[in-house]
Design an enzyme around this catalytic site. Structure first.
Site, PDB file in Angstrom:
ATOM      1  N   ALA A   1       0.826  -1.119  -0.090  1.00 60.33           N
ATOM      2  CA  ALA A   1      -0.032   0.121   0.072  1.00 60.33           C
ATOM      3  C   ALA A   1       1.108   1.379   0.019  1.00 60.33           C
ATOM      4  O   ALA A   1       2.087   1.252   0.109  1.00 60.33           O
ATOM      5  CB  ALA A   1      -0.947   0.199   1.177  1.00 60.33           C
ATOM      6  N   LYS A   2       0.331   2.565  -0.209  1.00 63.23           N
ATOM      7  CA  LYS A   2       1.161   3.670  -0.077  1.00 63.23           C
ATOM      8  C   LYS A   2      -0.010   4.607   0.068  1.00 63.23           C
ATOM      9  O   LYS A   2      -1.120   4.752  -0.205  1.00 63.23           O
ATOM     10  CB  LYS A   2       1.915   3.826  -1.304  1.00 63.23           C
ATOM     11  CG  LYS A   2       2.975   4.654  -1.211  1.00 63.23           C
ATOM     12  CD  LYS A   2       4.159   4.136  -0.460  1.00 63.23           C
ATOM     13  CE  LYS A   2       5.528   4.878  -0.416  1.00 63.23           C
ATOM     14  NZ  LYS A   2       6.394   4.115   0.190  1.00 63.23           N
ATOM     15  N   GLY A   3       0.468   5.713   0.894  1.00 66.57           N
ATOM     16  CA  GLY A   3      -0.369   6.943   0.916  1.00 66.57           C
ATOM     17  C   GLY A   3       0.489   8.174   0.852  1.00 66.57           C
ATOM     18  O   GLY A   3       1.490   8.256   0.887  1.00 66.57           O
TER      19      GLY A   3
END
Ligand code: NAD
Length: 441
Positions: free
Chosen positions: A126-128
């Protein structure tokens, strides 16, 4: 306004890219997809599974209103993208940067899927990120931004769903604010919602040094494969920050001769080997923690370009993306390049180095020490039982050595460079997880 401490962690540039990202007009997401397509063909991947991997599982875009110190309200755009949860809960950092956009976050999320898979962690990727310029924000504004962003992405977070970590311009303090926000909203302690926390809040000992330590471990393993010992091996390190200085210090302790190091202020060189302990004392005492002004007998000043092409056996780029390019790659003398930074080698440079039979250990493997100790932090948090530092370092060592050997054997067997081998191995593992789980419903 004061520049917040938060800006001090990963301030090395907007694109900690994957190394194959080069053409400026092509987005990193296009590059990641092109590489996935290539790997899918080589692996003869099931077309359905290939199609699954080409799309992130879940994308959340949020408009984050924040009251600034002057009373005005500014609305920032934030994202959390979960690329794959096939191998476990999603894992990936949160960055604060003006150039954050959805495609960049998608690409970085997919690269986290590969990185976790290549070192065998039970995680997806994931990444944000929040599109903002943290240099223009006060510490209090960053705190409010973090808390509101956290509340808005919380529906898809969770210790068994998605566990964020620090990335560009975020640090342990930002992770503490995230953990506190979630704990307040849920009415219970949920420290295991993030990793990279301060040790006082359930962070892991050894986390700060983990990426540099991992690089040193990998370098020693490559030397072993080449029937060389660290003793006398000449090493140059670009970027004398957290990652580079830790790697240089540990390699020096192993017996390597650290002949050149550099930072944004330039570099220092001593063919006989730098006094690493003296360098560390000097840098620690400087307000900006820079090498600028360092003097010692036998030490010459060099430029960053000179460092990259200096007469060494091992080169560790640990500063920025796109440092080894088509223009300087032909002059790189190191036979071994261990990528500490994300994406330090461009696609063209990679081909030049391959033609010269240089060994390039790719970023997704070489700098995975950070996410490995993040995983160890999560495990300690979940069991509420904490290990001492030698224990953490030992576990990091075991995972890094095993992962390096797996990538080495896999690449040798298929006669592909380590970068391609690492990605093929990772995609293969994710595809196997998807295939074995089967499609719901
Ligand atoms: P840092 O900010 O502590 O250190 C960066 C170093 O690079 C500093 O010494 C800085 O002066 C130097 N630098 C900046 N511009 C330079 C230039 N033009 N030429 C030479 N040196 C320059 O950052 P860090 O945490 O050590 O991260 C370094 C790299 O490793 C980044 O690419 C980061 O994305 C990557 N990385 C870090 C981690 C981690 O756990 N810290 C994990 C994975 C990847």
């Amino acid at each position: 306004m004061m520049k917040p401490e938060a800006a001090e962690l990963h301030t090395t540039g907007p694109h900690p890219d994957f190394a194959l990202a080069e053409t400026p007009r092509r987005s990193l997401w296009d590059t990641v997809l092109a590489q996935l397509d290539d790997v899918a063909e080589r692996l003869r991947l099931d077309p359905g599974i290939h199609a699954i991997l080409r799309r992130p599982e879940r994308e959340l875009s949020v408009a984050v209103p924040v009251q600034l110190d002057d009373g005005q309200i500014e609305v920032f755009t934030g994202y959390r993208v979960q690329h794959s949860s096939a191998r476990g809960p999603c894992k990936g950092g949160i960055r604060y940067h003006p150039e954050v956009d959805l495609n960049e976050v998608r690409a970085l999320a997919a690269l986290m899927t590969w990185k976790c898979a290549v070192v065998g962690l039970p995680y997806g990727g994931a990444k944000g990120g929040v599109q903002c310029d943290p240099r223009q924000l006060s510490n209090n504004e960053i705190c409010r931004l973090t808390r509101r962003f956290t509340a808005m992405i919380l529906p898809i977070l969770g210790p068994r769903r998605d566990i964020p970590a620090p990335d560009v311009n975020t640090n342990p303090q930002v992770m503490a604010w995230i953990a506190d926000t979630v704990s307040m909203l849920e009415g219970r302690s949920v420290m295991e919602i993030v990793t990279g926390k301060p040790v006082a809040l359930g962070g892991s000992l050894g986390r700060h040094e983990a990426t540099g330590r991992g690089l040193a471990i990998i370098t020693a393993e490559v030397l072993r494969r080449l029937n060389r010992t660290p003793s006398g091996t000449r090493v140059a390190v670009q970027g004398y920050g957290n990652v580079g200085a830790t790697a240089a210090t540990l390699l020096h302790e192993m017996g390597c001769r650290i002949v050149a190091v550099s930072d944004v202020s330039g570099g220092v060189y001593d063919a006989a080997g730098l006094d690493v302990a003296g360098l560390n004392r000097y840098v620690d005492a400087q307000p900006g923690h820079l090498l600028e002004g360092y003097q010692a007998p036998g030490v010459d000043r060099i430029s960053n370009d000179e460092l990259l092409t200096s007469a060494v056996d091992v080169l560790i780029p640990a500063a920025l993306e796109h440092q080894i390019r088509a223009d300087n790659a032909p002059s790189v003398q190191a036979g071994v390049i261990v990528e500490g930074a994300n994406g330090p080698t461009t696609r063209e440079a990679d081909e030049i180095l391959r033609d010269r039979n240089a060994i390039v250990v790719p970023d997704i493997l070489a700098n995975a020490g950070g996410v490995i100790v993040s995983y160890l932090e999560w495990v300690q948090d979940l069991q509420s039982y904490f290990w001492d530092e030698p224990d953490v370092n030992h576990r990091l060592n075991t995972i890094m050595v095993r992962s390096f050997n797996e990538v080495w054997e896999y690449s040798q067997h298929r006669q592909v460079p380590l970068r391609l081998g690492a990605t093929m191995l990772a995609v293969d593992r994710v595809a196997t997880a998807i295939g074995t789980r089967g499609l719901f419903p």
